[in-house]
Design an enzyme around this catalytic site. Structure first.
Site, PDB file in Angstrom:
ATOM      1  N   GLU A 162      -2.871  -8.674   2.581  1.00 41.15           N
ATOM      2  CA  GLU A 162      -3.243  -9.335   3.945  1.00 41.15           C
ATOM      3  C   GLU A 162      -4.715  -9.352   3.994  1.00 41.15           C
ATOM      4  O   GLU A 162      -5.233  -9.722   5.066  1.00 41.15           O
ATOM      5  CB  GLU A 162      -2.611  -8.693   5.005  1.00 41.15           C
ATOM      6  CG  GLU A 162      -3.127  -7.133   5.562  1.00 41.15           C
ATOM      7  CD  GLU A 162      -2.545  -5.862   4.539  1.00 41.15           C
ATOM      8  OE1 GLU A 162      -1.992  -6.583   3.524  1.00 41.15           O
ATOM      9  OE2 GLU A 162      -2.811  -4.694   4.844  1.00 41.15           O
TER      10      GLU A 162
ATOM     11  N   HIS B  22      -3.988  -4.459  -0.360  1.00 38.12           N
ATOM     12  CA  HIS B  22      -3.757  -4.746   0.671  1.00 38.12           C
ATOM     13  C   HIS B  22      -3.770  -6.490   0.789  1.00 38.12           C
ATOM     14  O   HIS B  22      -4.570  -7.118   0.707  1.00 38.12           O
ATOM     15  CB  HIS B  22      -4.597  -4.480   1.921  1.00 38.12           C
ATOM     16  CG  HIS B  22      -4.298  -3.123   2.424  1.00 38.12           C
ATOM     17  ND1 HIS B  22      -3.328  -2.808   3.412  1.00 38.12           N
ATOM     18  CD2 HIS B  22      -4.729  -1.889   2.101  1.00 38.12           C
ATOM     19  CE1 HIS B  22      -3.210  -1.476   3.505  1.00 38.12           C
ATOM     20  NE2 HIS B  22      -4.172  -0.969   2.715  1.00 38.12           N
TER      21      HIS B  22
ATOM     22  N   CYS C 181       0.737  -1.218  -0.008  1.00 39.53           N
ATOM     23  CA  CYS C 181      -0.041  -0.062   0.058  1.00 39.53           C
ATOM     24  C   CYS C 181       0.857   1.223  -0.056  1.00 39.53           C
ATOM     25  O   CYS C 181       1.453   1.486  -1.061  1.00 39.53           O
ATOM     26  CB  CYS C 181      -1.056  -0.074   1.292  1.00 39.53           C
ATOM     27  SG  CYS C 181      -2.303   1.156   1.007  1.00 39.53           S
TER      28      CYS C 181
END
Lengths: 255, 200
Positions: free
Chosen positions: B182, B180, B78
């Protein structure tokens, strides 16, 4: 562009989902983490956890619990309830939440929105707005989690959302209280009016009862996401089925 | 078990990145010194918030030179991807790490285009790369950003947000993800696993 987001909202008290929940045919008054995992697996695009007791009781969220959720989820989530300071928001984000949502504390002290955006970036800061029709306009309500204090905040909804955006909010969740829990559809007129005034993403809340309501709110009010609670928790509508219906209608959703 | 260092500098979503790596069975080390960076087998540079603040934090911790000197696999996530470039419009021309040429610019809101770009976008893969191995045509990733990296020869994958958004970039052993991983479900997990498996 982005897919339209489907966002289940879980009302949580002491780590438990407090509303009766019926998911895939069986009753579950479950542990919030367990339910979150099920929504993740069903294809939810994002989750909102609202600690319904934090704000009225003047306390804040349980950060250990936020951490447990963060460990479990591989989709974004937002936490709300009782966040009044930069320090509290920071602890939620450090614990793994992607966004924090502020409502009544932002009405009482609007500078809070700017302080949060300045420290964490607007993308992490959601302003939740509870709104109710008043004549031919809409007015903001506060303390809606506590019936003894709940009431009008003395602001026009369409003014407040623009102010919140200008202060740095990265997203607005507009909860249309007149429709909340009624399941006869989102407040399209209000959401359309709100959408026209904002450049940040707008999320619709309040009134979803069937797949058609999601389709209408995306097509007519052009919102980025649609939040709902009881329609999902009751088992009345499953997310895979909802997304399939939206895709057939030509609305872009994440498969 | 893979070892991975995640830079802890007060401007990153450390918990969610670490949890995602742990779900893949990696051993995560949170690092905040130049020595630890230099010793890392592979390094993740997370980041949320403002570019100027993040660079100031890296400066205060004395990490800028050690990141520039790091030649094993590096992944910026990011804001971490944006920091790989030269400058950012954010805060009026903030200098960044300068590992990839070009300027990070503000996304402009327009009809049907809200800013931040927040939500799930489909990845269009521009060229094969080990980081993106195994991703299909229907790979969706979760984005949240208000600034966008320059599109060019370093772009590995794009998202369409009115204009092309460089979603993954690479120059030498430095990779970046604007989204992102994750928080990008199976697609994100695959990308992180690919990163963990890059030869160090």
């Amino acid at each position: 562009m982005t897919a339209r987001r489907i966002i289940p909202c879980l009302d949580v008290k002491d780590g438990r989902v407090v509303k009766g929940v019926r998911f895939e045919g069986h009753v579950d008054m479950g542990d919030a983490a367990e339910l979150a995992a099920r929504y993740r697996d069903a294809g939810a695009d994002e989750l909102v956890f609202y600690d319904i007791t934090a704000s009225p009781e003047g306390r804040t969220l349980d950060y250990g619990w936020v951490r447990d959720i963060a460990r479990l989820l591989d989709i974004p989530f937002c936490v709300a309830g009782g966040i009044r300071t930069v320090e509290q928001a920071g602890r939620c984000l450090d614990s793994g939440a992607d966004k924090v949502s502020v409502n009544t504390p932002a009405l009482q002290r609007p500078e809070l929105v700017g302080e949060l955006a300045g420290r964490f970036g607007g993308q992490s800061v959601v302003v939740g707005v509870d709104s109710r029709r008043s004549g031919d306009d809409w007015m903001v309500h506060q303390y809606t989690g506590d019936p003894s204090r709940s009431g009008a905040a003395g602001r026009r909804t369409l003014d407040w959302i623009v102010e919140a955006q200008d202060l740095g909010a990265g997203e607005i969740v507009l909860n249309c209280m007149d429709e909340d829990g009624v399941r006869r559809g989102y407040d399209l007129e209000q959401l359309k009016a709100a959408r026209a005034r904002l450049t940040v993403p707008l999320v619709a809340s309040g009134g979803a009862g069937e797949a058609r309501h999601f389709r209408e709110v995306f097509e007519q009010a052009d919102v980025s996401g649609a939040l709902a609670a009881s329609v999902f928790h009751s088992g009345a509508l499953a997310i895979p089925e909802l997304k399939a219906a939206l895709a057939v209608a030509g609305i872009e959703v994440r498969p | 078990m893979s070892e991975v260092a995640v830079l802890s500098y007060g401007a990153g979503n450390l918990a969610s990145v670490s949890f995602a790596l742990e779900r893949l069975g990696a051993r995560v080390h949170l690092v905040d010194t130049a020595e630890a960076v230099a010793a890392a087998e592979r390094l993740i540079l997370p980041g949320v918030g403002a570019a100027g603040y993040a660079m100031a934090r890296l400066g205060e911790l004395g990490l800028i030179e050690s990141i520039r000197a790091f030649t094993r696999p590096l992944l910026g996530v990011c804001l971490g991807q944006q920091l790989l470039f030269e400058t950012s419009e954010e805060g009026g021309g903030a200098p960044l790490l300068g590992l990839i040429p070009g300027e990070v610019r503000r996304l402009q809101a327009g009809p049907g285009r809200t800013v931040p770009h927040m939500g799930w976008s489909r990845l269009e893969i521009m060229r094969d790369d080990p980081l993106l191995e195994g991703l299909g045509d229907e790979s969706w990733a979760y984005f949240v950003h208000s600034f966008v990296c320059p599109d060019g020869p370093t772009t590995l994958a794009r998202a369409d947000y009115g204009d092309p958004v460089p979603a993954a970039v690479r120059m030498a052993n430095r990779w970046g993800c604007q989204f992102h991983p994750e928080r990008s479900s199976g697609t994100g997990a695959r990308i992180l696993r690919n990163f963990l498996e890059l030869p160090a």
